[in-house]
Write an enzyme that holds these catalytic residues in place. Structure first.
Site, PDB file in Angstrom:
ATOM      1  N   ARG A   1       6.307  19.433  30.788  1.00 12.90           N
ATOM      2  CA  ARG A   1       6.638  17.928  30.897  1.00 12.90           C
ATOM      3  C   ARG A   1       8.035  17.543  30.108  1.00 12.90           C
ATOM      4  NH1 ARG A   1       3.384  18.343  34.131  1.00 12.90           N
ATOM      5  NH2 ARG A   1       1.535  16.838  34.844  1.00 12.90           N
TER       6      ARG A   1
ATOM      7  N   SER B   1      -1.308  10.671  34.999  1.00 10.51           N
ATOM      8  CA  SER B   1      -1.656  11.258  33.699  1.00 10.51           C
ATOM      9  C   SER B   1      -1.209  10.369  32.704  1.00 10.51           C
ATOM     10  CB  SER B   1      -1.280  12.565  33.565  1.00 10.51           C
ATOM     11  OG  SER B   1      -1.822  13.338  34.510  1.00 10.51           O
TER      12      SER B   1
ATOM     13  N   GLU C   1       1.886  10.561  27.919  1.00  4.35           N
ATOM     14  CA  GLU C   1       3.228  11.402  28.916  1.00  4.35           C
ATOM     15  C   GLU C   1       3.905  10.064  29.343  1.00  4.35           C
ATOM     16  OE1 GLU C   1       1.791  13.387  32.254  1.00  4.35           O
ATOM     17  OE2 GLU C   1       3.569  13.322  32.994  1.00  4.35           O
TER      18      GLU C   1
END
Ligand code: EPU
Length: 336
Positions: free
Chosen positions: A164, A236, A332
Site C-alpha cells: 500500500r 479497508s 489506509e
C-alpha cells in the site's frame, strides 16, 4: 476541461461525506493539466488530486483546488513473447481496465477485480487484493511534475513500491501527477488461487479461466464489502500491521488462531480486521458511523456522518486493538 467553484464533493468520495471544494477542475488531456498547473490561481492555493475518491476521508470543506483526471483510453504499446504492455490513461476506471484485460484473455489483473478507484490511483496506492498488488503489473508510470509542468517517467523500481505504499505517497507526495500507467499482462497467465476462499468460490463455476476467476472475486467482494451506494465506506479503513516475528510468536502463544502472512524472515503481517473482530467491534454502531458487520476492517457511514464522526470511531477502534494486542493499527484511508 470543466471548472467549478464551491463544488459539492459528495459524488466524489465513496464515504459519502458532504463537503465542498473551493475549486474543482476536471481535465481531459496532459496539455490541459499543464495549463492548470501554470496558473497563478492554482499555484497560490493548496491542491489535492483525487481518483475515484474511494480512499479519502474529508474532515472539512477543502479550501484549495481539487483536480480530477478525465483522461480516458487504453492502448497496447508492445508485445514481447507472452507479455502484452498496455498504456492506460489515469482517469480510466480501474475495474474497466481489469474487465478489458479479462475479455482479451490477458492475465495478471483478474484478482484485482472490482477494486474501486481509477488507474492513476492504482500506482499511487499500490492497490492490492487476493495475493496480487498493482506493483506486480506496473511496468512504468508517466507523470507531470507539479512545480515545473515537465514530464517524468518512473520505472517500476523508481516507484519504491511496497504494501500500500509508493514514492508518490511518501518522498514525492504532492509533487507529481500520474498521467499514464503502463501495465504488463500475460497471454499465458499463471493463476493465483491460493488466497482466502478463491478456490471454494471457483468451484461453483466448474471451469477455471480468467472469466470465472473474475466472477469469483466479484462474488467474494460483493459478499464481504458494503456497496458505497448503499452505505458509504472506503474499503479497508486500516492497513494490516507488519510486526516483528518475535512479537508475533509471543502473540500466537496467546491467540493460537491468529491469521498471518509471512512478509520476510523477520516480519509478519497480521490482519487488522481479525483483531478488530476479536475486540468485539464488528457490527458495532456509534451514532452515524459503524464497523461493517461482515468485515471489521471497513468503517461505514450509517447516514449523514461527518469526517469527525469517522475519526472518533477509528480512534476508539485503534485504542481497543492497542489495548488487547499491543499493536498500533494505522489508517489506509487518507484524511483530508
Ligand atoms: N477476519 C476476521 N474478521 C473480520 C475480518 C477479517 O476474522 O471481520 C479474518 C479473516 O477470516 C481472515 C483474515 O482476517 O482470516 C484476513 O481477512 P481478509 O482475507 O478478508 O482480508 P483483509 O486482511 O481483511 C486485505 C485487504 C483488502 C483485500 C483483502 C483480500 C488491506 C488493508 N486490505 O483485507 O483490501 O480485499 O485483503 O486480499 O490490506 C481494501 O484495501 O480496500 C481492501 C478491501
Amino acid at each position: 476541461m470543466k471548472e467549478y467553484t464551491n463544488y459539492s464533493l459528495l459524488p466524489y468520495n465513496t464515504f459519502g461525506i458532504d463537503v465542498k471544494a473551493a475549486s474543482f477542475i476536471e481535465y481531459s488531456s496532459v496539455e490541459d493539466l499543464k495549463n492548470i498547473l501554470s496558473r497563478d490561481a492554482f499555484v497560490s492555493r493548496p491542491f489535492l488530486h483525487i481518483g475515484g475518491g474511494s480512499n479519502l476521508l474529508f474532515t472539512t470543506d477543502y479550501a484549495g483546488t481539487i483536480l480530477h483526471s478525465q483522461m480516458k483510453g487504453m492502448e497496447v504499446v508492445a508485445e514481447e513473447g507472452d507479455s502484452v504492455y498496455i498504456r492506460v490513461s489515469s482517469g480510466v476506471v480501474w475495474d474497466d481496465f481489469v474487465a478489458y484485460c479479462v475479455s482479451q484473455g490477458w492475465g495478471g489483473a483478474e484478482n484485482l477485480s472490482l477494486i474501486p478507484g481509477e488507474v492513476g490511483a492504482s500506482a499511487v496506492q499500490n492497490i492490492g487484493a487476493y495475493g496480487v498488488e498493482a506493483k506486480d503489473l506496473i511496468s512504468q508510470v508517466e507523470t507531470v511534475e507539479v512545480a515545473t509542468g515537465s514530464d517524468r517517467t518512473f520505472t517500476n523500481e523508481d516507484c519504491c513500491f511496497s504494501y500500500r505504499q509508493s514514492i508518490f505517497k511518501n518522498e514525492l507526495k504532492g509533487r507529481y501527477i500520474v498521467t499514464y500507467v503502463t501495465y504488463r499482462l500475460s497471454k499465458n497467465p499463471v493463476f493465483n488461487l491460493e488466497y482466502g476462499n478463491i478456490r471454494a468460490e471457483l468451484g461453483k463455476y466448474g471451469e477455471v479461466n480468467l472469466y470465472t476467476i473474475r466472477q469469483s472475486l466479484i462474488a467474494i467482494r460483493e459478499d464481504k464489502l458494503p456497496d458505497p451506494k448503499v452505505e458509504g465506506n472506503a474499503g479497508s479503513f486500516f492497513m494490516n500491521p507488519i510486526i516483528p516475528r518475535a512479537q508475533f510468536e509471543a502473540l500466537q502463544k496467546v491467540y493460537e488462531k491468529m491469521p498471518f502472512y509471512v512478509v520476510d524472515e523477520e516480519r509478519i503481517k497480521v490482519p487488522a480486521g481479525w483483531m478488530i473482530d476479536q475486540c468485539g467491534w464488528k457490527g458495532k454502531v456509534l451514532g452515524r458511523v459503524g464497523v461493517h458487520n461482515k468485515q471489521a476492517l471497513v468503517l461505514v457511514n450509517k447516514g449523514g456522518a461527518t469526517g469527525q464522526d469517522v475519526i472518533e470511531l477509528s480512534k476508539a477502534v485503534q485504542a481497543a486493538v492497542k489495548d488487547k494486542f499491543g499493536i498500533e493499527i494505522r489508517p489506509e484511508v487518507n484524511f483530508i
